[in-house]
Write a protein that holds these residues in place. Structure first.
Motif, PDB file in Angstrom:
ATOM      1  N   LEU A   4      25.347  22.443 -33.737  1.00 43.89           N
ATOM      2  CA  LEU A   4      24.929  23.295 -32.639  1.00 43.89           C
ATOM      3  C   LEU A   4      26.008  24.396 -32.642  1.00 43.89           C
ATOM      4  N   PRO A   5      25.572  25.623 -32.311  1.00 38.65           N
ATOM      5  CA  PRO A   5      26.516  26.749 -32.305  1.00 38.65           C
ATOM      6  C   PRO A   5      27.115  26.480 -31.136  1.00 38.65           C
ATOM      7  N   GLY A   6      28.449  27.066 -31.227  1.00 42.26           N
ATOM      8  CA  GLY A   6      29.701  26.995 -30.422  1.00 42.26           C
ATOM      9  C   GLY A   6      29.430  27.516 -28.889  1.00 42.26           C
ATOM     10  N   TRP A   7      28.509  28.482 -28.825  1.00 40.59           N
ATOM     11  CA  TRP A   7      28.168  28.814 -27.296  1.00 40.59           C
ATOM     12  C   TRP A   7      27.300  27.947 -26.645  1.00 40.59           C
ATOM     13  N   LEU A   8      26.694  27.020 -27.174  1.00 35.30           N
ATOM     14  CA  LEU A   8      25.211  26.555 -26.655  1.00 35.30           C
ATOM     15  C   LEU A   8      26.017  25.468 -25.809  1.00 35.30           C
ATOM     16  N   PRO A   9      26.773  24.596 -25.728  1.00 41.06           N
ATOM     17  CA  PRO A   9      27.018  23.537 -24.811  1.00 41.06           C
ATOM     18  C   PRO A   9      27.492  24.305 -23.317  1.00 41.06           C
ATOM     19  N   ALA A  10      28.230  25.232 -23.709  1.00 41.41           N
ATOM     20  CA  ALA A  10      28.730  26.032 -22.310  1.00 41.41           C
ATOM     21  C   ALA A  10      27.557  26.717 -21.473  1.00 41.41           C
ATOM     22  N   TRP A  11      26.767  27.037 -22.388  1.00 46.76           N
ATOM     23  CA  TRP A  11      25.565  27.975 -22.033  1.00 46.76           C
ATOM     24  C   TRP A  11      24.666  26.829 -21.269  1.00 46.76           C
ATOM     25  N   CYS A  12      24.377  25.904 -21.610  1.00 47.06           N
ATOM     26  CA  CYS A  12      23.774  24.750 -21.101  1.00 47.06           C
ATOM     27  C   CYS A  12      24.331  24.438 -19.612  1.00 47.06           C
ATOM     28  N   LEU A  13      25.645  24.365 -19.636  1.00 47.23           N
ATOM     29  CA  LEU A  13      26.191  23.942 -18.513  1.00 47.23           C
ATOM     30  C   LEU A  13      26.299  24.883 -17.413  1.00 47.23           C
ATOM     31  N   ASP A  14      26.186  25.960 -17.870  1.00 45.44           N
ATOM     32  CA  ASP A  14      26.102  27.336 -16.978  1.00 45.44           C
ATOM     33  C   ASP A  14      24.599  27.438 -16.137  1.00 45.44           C
ATOM     34  N   ASP A  52      15.923  42.192 -29.349  1.00 50.51           N
ATOM     35  CA  ASP A  52      15.289  43.274 -29.751  1.00 50.51           C
ATOM     36  C   ASP A  52      14.402  44.086 -28.760  1.00 50.51           C
ATOM     37  N   GLY A  53      14.749  43.556 -27.384  1.00 50.87           N
ATOM     38  CA  GLY A  53      14.255  44.082 -26.036  1.00 50.87           C
ATOM     39  C   GLY A  53      12.868  43.504 -25.597  1.00 50.87           C
ATOM     40  N   ARG A  54      12.284  42.548 -26.549  1.00 52.30           N
ATOM     41  CA  ARG A  54      10.928  41.794 -26.270  1.00 52.30           C
ATOM     42  C   ARG A  54      11.148  40.729 -25.254  1.00 52.30           C
ATOM     43  N   VAL A  80      18.968  35.439 -21.129  1.00 52.16           N
ATOM     44  CA  VAL A  80      20.039  35.571 -20.802  1.00 52.16           C
ATOM     45  C   VAL A  80      20.866  36.129 -22.207  1.00 52.16           C
ATOM     46  N   ARG A  81      21.645  37.245 -22.303  1.00 45.26           N
ATOM     47  CA  ARG A  81      22.293  37.695 -23.618  1.00 45.26           C
ATOM     48  C   ARG A  81      23.400  37.066 -23.930  1.00 45.26           C
ATOM     49  N   VAL A  82      23.469  36.328 -25.312  1.00 46.28           N
ATOM     50  CA  VAL A  82      24.580  35.874 -25.824  1.00 46.28           C
ATOM     51  C   VAL A  82      24.905  36.608 -27.034  1.00 46.28           C
ATOM     52  N   GLY A  83      25.763  37.442 -27.059  1.00 45.39           N
ATOM     53  CA  GLY A  83      26.145  38.163 -27.928  1.00 45.39           C
ATOM     54  C   GLY A  83      24.984  39.231 -28.340  1.00 45.39           C
ATOM     55  N   ALA A  84      24.682  39.151 -29.498  1.00 44.75           N
ATOM     56  CA  ALA A  84      23.259  39.916 -29.960  1.00 44.75           C
ATOM     57  C   ALA A  84      22.143  38.961 -30.064  1.00 44.75           C
ATOM     58  N   LEU A  85      22.225  37.857 -29.222  1.00 44.67           N
ATOM     59  CA  LEU A  85      21.134  37.248 -29.070  1.00 44.67           C
ATOM     60  C   LEU A  85      20.612  37.048 -27.817  1.00 44.67           C
ATOM     61  N   ALA A  86      19.112  36.952 -27.550  1.00 46.72           N
ATOM     62  CA  ALA A  86      18.448  36.742 -26.329  1.00 46.72           C
ATOM     63  C   ALA A  86      17.939  35.312 -26.337  1.00 46.72           C
ATOM     64  N   VAL A  87      18.448  34.590 -24.947  1.00 46.27           N
ATOM     65  CA  VAL A  87      18.385  33.079 -25.097  1.00 46.27           C
ATOM     66  C   VAL A  87      17.957  32.668 -23.895  1.00 46.27           C
ATOM     67  N   HIS A  88      16.995  31.660 -23.820  1.00 45.43           N
ATOM     68  CA  HIS A  88      16.354  31.173 -22.365  1.00 45.43           C
ATOM     69  C   HIS A  88      16.018  29.713 -22.751  1.00 45.43           C
ATOM     70  N   ALA A  89      15.831  28.891 -21.814  1.00 42.30           N
ATOM     71  CA  ALA A  89      15.422  27.599 -21.970  1.00 42.30           C
ATOM     72  C   ALA A  89      14.123  27.255 -21.279  1.00 42.30           C
ATOM     73  N   GLU A  90      13.429  26.338 -21.507  1.00 43.63           N
ATOM     74  CA  GLU A  90      12.107  26.063 -21.045  1.00 43.63           C
ATOM     75  C   GLU A  90      12.065  24.520 -21.030  1.00 43.63           C
ATOM     76  N   GLU A  91      11.184  23.891 -20.369  1.00 48.05           N
ATOM     77  CA  GLU A  91      10.787  22.547 -20.558  1.00 48.05           C
ATOM     78  C   GLU A  91      10.396  21.991 -21.735  1.00 48.05           C
TER      79      GLU A  91
END
Length: 304
Positions: A4-14, A52-54, A80-91
């Protein structure tokens, strides 16, 4: 878990209130998708893609549809922006089966779903999710026939048969001559993105692939792609015809002659885009073979 990428655990917690304890699945295509089990046993899906803004518009539209009862995964976070990534969670919405086949009967079943989807999206107001996905981005402003995609453009273009390029050029010219307004629609309507329980639709996936194109063009693209359950292919002409007819019946309005031409042009543009990608990347040739066999008839119907 180690992959898993290093940013992902903290992102999930937050964002979700718990760190991941296990990986259900991973998928890497246009987006990178992680199926995760969080502390406490909750299962979620996290999606990350180049920002990319979409993404904001796509996720907002998906949320509206889920709230209205359309069978799709409900977003759990905004983008949520994480560096150059756009990230979201869904069920996590597992289960259901892929509907295989490219017969007119299958086309009619899929057209019913697409009509329902388009009706639902017509009530959603979001900023147009631009730029459109590359495989329906015939309206690009880049030089040449194709939208600029470095991973494809940097390969040896001699691998692409001339008939694919010619077909794309003729279809694009016809599409650009249309003056129809854009609407919101699903631009990757393939068997692999739908799940069924018997004859009941269970889920539509891949909402990252929303686009802003004329309705007839979106329907036309879907009429060609609906049967793709793996590598992209092209449905038979008679099945695309059944899809277009059924869509109009379910929507309760008939396309004009020009709209039908645009639908056929969009079906062949998307097939040509996919065939080019497969030729450059060494993928399956089924889509290219179907395009070679059908291009003349589809272009004739498009008046291209």
């Amino acid at each position: 878990m180690d992959e898993l990428p290093g940013w992902l655990p903290a992102w999930c917690l937050d964002q979700l209130g718990g760190e991941p304890t296990g990986v259900l699945f991973t998928s890497r295509q246009v987006s990178t998708v992680f199926g995760l089990r969080l502390v406490g046993g909750r299962d979620v899906v996290v999606k990350a893609r180049a920002d990319d803004g979409r993404a904001g518009s796509c996720v907002a539209a998906q949320a509206r549809l889920a709230e209205g009862g359309f069978p799709c995964a409900r977003p759990l976070t905004p983008v949520v922006r994480v560096g150059a990534l756009a990230v979201h969670a869904e069920e996590f919405r597992p289960g259901g089966a892929v509907l295989h086949g490219n017969s007119p009967d299958v086309a009619v079943r899929c057209a019913r779903v697409f009509a329902r989807l388009m009706v639902a999206l017509a009530g959603v107001t979001v900023a147009p999710p631009l730029p459109n996905p590359a495989w329906v981005r015939w309206d690009h402003a880049d030089a040449g026939t194709w939208p600029a995609i470095d991973v494809l453009d940097n390969r040896d273009q001699r691998a692409v048969p001339a008939h694919i390029v010619e077909t794309a050029q003729r279809a694009r010219t016809r599409l650009l001559a249309a003056a129809s307004p854009g609407v919101l629609g699903h631009a990757d309507f393939e068997a692999q993105n739908l799940r069924w329980r018997g004859r009941q639709l269970w889920a539509v996936h891949d909402w990252d692939s929303l686009a802003w194109q004329p309705e007839a063009a979106l329907v036309g693209a879907a009429s060609g792609s609906f049967a793709s359950s793996g590598p992209p292919t092209l449905a038979p002409v008679e099945s695309s015809d059944a899809f277009l007819t059924a869509y109009q019946d379910f929507r309760g309005r008939s396309f004009t002659a020009v709209e039908l031409e645009i639908a056929w042009a969009a079906s062949v543009w998307m097939a040509a885009y996919n065939a080019r990608e497969m030729a450059l990347c060494g993928g399956a040739s089924a889509g290219g073979d179907a395009l070679r066999a059908q291009a003349a008839e589809r272009l004739r119907r498009a008046h291209a």
